[in-house]
Design an enzyme around this catalytic site. Structure first.
Site, mmCIF file in Angstrom:
data_model
loop_
_atom_site.group_PDB
_atom_site.id
_atom_site.type_symbol
_atom_site.label_atom_id
_atom_site.label_comp_id
_atom_site.label_asym_id
_atom_site.label_seq_id
_atom_site.Cartn_x
_atom_site.Cartn_y
_atom_site.Cartn_z
ATOM 1 N N MET A 241 0.761 -1.243 0.072
ATOM 2 C CA MET A 241 0.020 -0.056 -0.021
ATOM 3 C C MET A 241 1.056 1.233 0.165
ATOM 4 O O MET A 241 1.433 1.711 1.044
ATOM 5 C CB MET A 241 -0.923 0.086 1.278
ATOM 6 N N ASP A 242 0.991 1.895 -1.102
ATOM 7 C CA ASP A 242 2.190 2.982 -1.281
ATOM 8 C C ASP A 242 1.523 4.096 -0.774
ATOM 9 O O ASP A 242 0.219 4.610 -1.003
ATOM 10 C CB ASP A 242 2.237 3.279 -2.752
#
Length: 586
Positions: A241-242
């Protein structure tokens, strides 16, 4: 609706009520929950795979290689195919998971400004290449969830005021009080944009080409659940999850780590694990350590969190020859409960982040570290503090060059110091991630920095396969030495139950020039001591300080040498690591 579906529907609805408590929705929460479940194709009991709580879907055999899709190229084939061949040739029995950094069409930031989430960048290959890799390796993909490219169809529709995306983006007013907003960049936060509805000011946490989504609109959430389902269908087993910490914005707050962000992660996990409980979520939150730990939740958010404090602390340890800060940090880190773990890394496509060192390293230590890295050819990227001051955000340098010497300057221990760093990381509690340019012993790429004008390009070299193979086949090259020695360490690590990501860890007190810790396998059969000389001088360690049980036979797994309990001291060469075990499962 069956009992199982009803229970899941109620849980999803509960998440949604928490997320949108202060938002006026255009439909009931129950309808939105149904839409999300349908998007994930959880429509009947046959689709539900009930997850087990606190279950570890990883073990000591898991190692992740981090790479761009085109880190290695051969002009005769697509880079993703070349990458697959490289893995099958040079990473046999070492790497079993591969994180391919964003492989989608993009406009900037080497992939993190996504134009189209649903297709593969044709210069890299196609979905068939991605799925082919996923058949042999655990596939880790980026969910670039905070922002997308200003050249995306969604943002073009925002400008036109019609179609999908027209209401996907977060806007604010220049007159709003934005003084508390946490920024990782020094560029202006708001981008003035001319639209069919007049001038709007679009929120841009990172750059004006990376326009932030407005998750107050449930359509954005639905769009991303559709993207997640697509990636699962293509073989994704790990989701990164950037920049997820910046997801939810409320004007007048810091706009980072807000409770709605945590709840969205919990919702995504609930839906994903009901499709496949073995899929892992890793949050990429480059923030101070205490805040980072909150993304574990109560074992109901991220399965793993990036151990962002490790790179600056470990590099500082090895260039100063003093492990006191690293030791204090390790002693303060809570053991990850079952069902969660740390994702350990010391190099990545980004630089050595300094925010996670705040509160762990004194300001003078950070300044000294920055100066040393600049002396070794590194660059520095800056951020704006809450008071408008510029502070160092990250050091841009390859790890190999970062460890070419000490604060006194370069020396002859570069390779040994580099291997020592990885021996420590590989032995620690958590899943290890190894950047491809660390595996290859890559040096700073100044030519790429000059071509792109971006500091981070220094650690994003693109290798020509034939050139790389010639270097890897030469026993005298740094690349051959590094790959050979790292591969040996990884193979040893993968055979040790005491290196399970959730095995017990205890920090040893061996002075400031020797860094050590003890691991014990989950079944308590294997004890393993990782002891490293982090200085450029030979060190002696009293065996009585390690407490090797006299009833067991002990061996250094790296050198294969037995440890004589009758000896008083253990002699360590500069930057030597020993893995002393009472068992040899390898």
């Amino acid at each position: 609706m069956t009992a199982n579906l009803k229970a899941l529907h109620e849980k999803v609805s509960h998440h949604l009520q928490a997320i949108y408590a202060d938002v006026v929705l255009d439909r009931p929460v129950g309808e939105l929950a149904t839409a999300l479940m349908q998007t994930m194709r959880i429509d009947n009991d046959d689709d539900i795979i009930a997850p087990q709580s606190h279950c570890n879907y990883w073990d000591e055999g898991d190692v992740v290689m981090i790479t761009y899709g085109d880190s290695i190229t051969d002009g005769h084939e697509k880079p993703l195919f070349t990458l697959h061949r490289f893995l099958n040739t040079y990473c046999v029995n070492t790497i079993n998971n591969v994180h391919i950094l964003p492989f989608f069409p993009y406009s900037s930031d080497d992939g993190f400004s996504v134009i189209d989430y649903s297709s593969v960048n044709e210069s890299l290959g196609e979905w068939e290449d991605i799925s082919g890799l996923a058949e042999e390796y655990g596939l880790m993909v980026d969910l670039v969830v905070n922002h997308c490219s200003s050249r995306s169809a969604w943002f073009e529709n925002f400008i036109k005021g019609e179609g999908t995306g027209s209401d996907f983006f977060f806007t604010a007013s220049p007159d709003d009080d934005l003084s508390m907003v946490t920024r990782p960049r020094v560029s202006p936060l708001l981008r003035e944009t001319q639209t069919s509805e007049g001038t709007k000011y679009v929120w841009c946490t990172f750059s004006h080409d990376q326009v932030d989504f407005d998750f107050r609109n449930p359509k954005v959430l639905l769009a991303f659940m559709e993207i997640i389902r697509l990636y699962i269908d293509k073989g994704a087993k790990i989701f990164r999850m950037d920049a997820v910490a910046f997801l939810w914005k409320i004007v007048g707050t810091t706009c980072i780590n807000l409770e709605q962000t945590h709840e969205i992660i919990r919702l995504m996990r609930t839906l994903i694990e009901h499709v496949d409980p073995r899929i892992i979520i890793i949050t990429e939150t480059n923030i101070p350590n205490r805040e980072n730990l909150t993304y574990f939740g109560n074992a109901n958010e991220a399965h793993a969190i990036y151990n962002f404090s490790l790179p600056p602390l470990l590099v500082n340890t090895l260039v100063t020859g003093d492990c006191r800060y690293l030791k204090s940090w390790m002693m303060s880190m809570p053991p990850a409960q079952s069902g969660t773990t740390y994702f350990n890394f010391i190099a990545s496509h980004d630089g050595i982040g300094l925010r996670p060192a705040e509160g762990l390293l004194a300001d003078e230590e950070i300044s000294s570290l920055v100066h040393a890295m600049q002396h070794f050819g590194g660059k520095v990227s800056w951020r704006a503090s809450a008071h408008g001051q510029q502070k160092p955000y990250e050091i841009n340098i390859t790890l190999f060059d970062a460890l070419q010497g000490t604060i006194a300057g370069p020396d002859r221990f570069q390779v040994d110091r580099f291997i020592c760093a990885h021996a420590i990381m590989l032995a620690m509690e958590g899943i290890p991630g190894v950047y491809i340019h660390s595996l290859l012993g890559t040096s700073n790429d100044y030519e790429k920095v000059a071509n792109t004008g971006q500091n981070r390009s220094i650690n994003r070299k693109r290798w020509d396969l034939s050139e790389l193979e010639a270097l890897l086949d030469s026993p005298f090259s740094q690349h051959h030495k590094v790959l050979t020695r790292l591969s040996q360490l990884i193979r040893i690590r993968k055979a040790q139950p005491a290196f399970h990501p959730n095995a017990t860890q205890f920090t040893l007190q061996l002075g400031n020039q020797v860094f050590g810790f003890w691991r014990q396998s989950l079944d308590r059969q294997q004890s393993l001591f990782s002891i490293s000389n982090i200085s450029d001088k030979e060190q002696s360690v009293l065996l009585s300080d390690i407490n090797l049980f006299g009833t067991d036979h002990w061996m250094d797994l790296i050198t294969r040498e037995p440890i004589d309990n009758d000896e008083n001291y253990l002699q360590l060469k500069p930057y030597q690591t020993v893995w002393i075990s009472n068992l040899d499962p390898s």
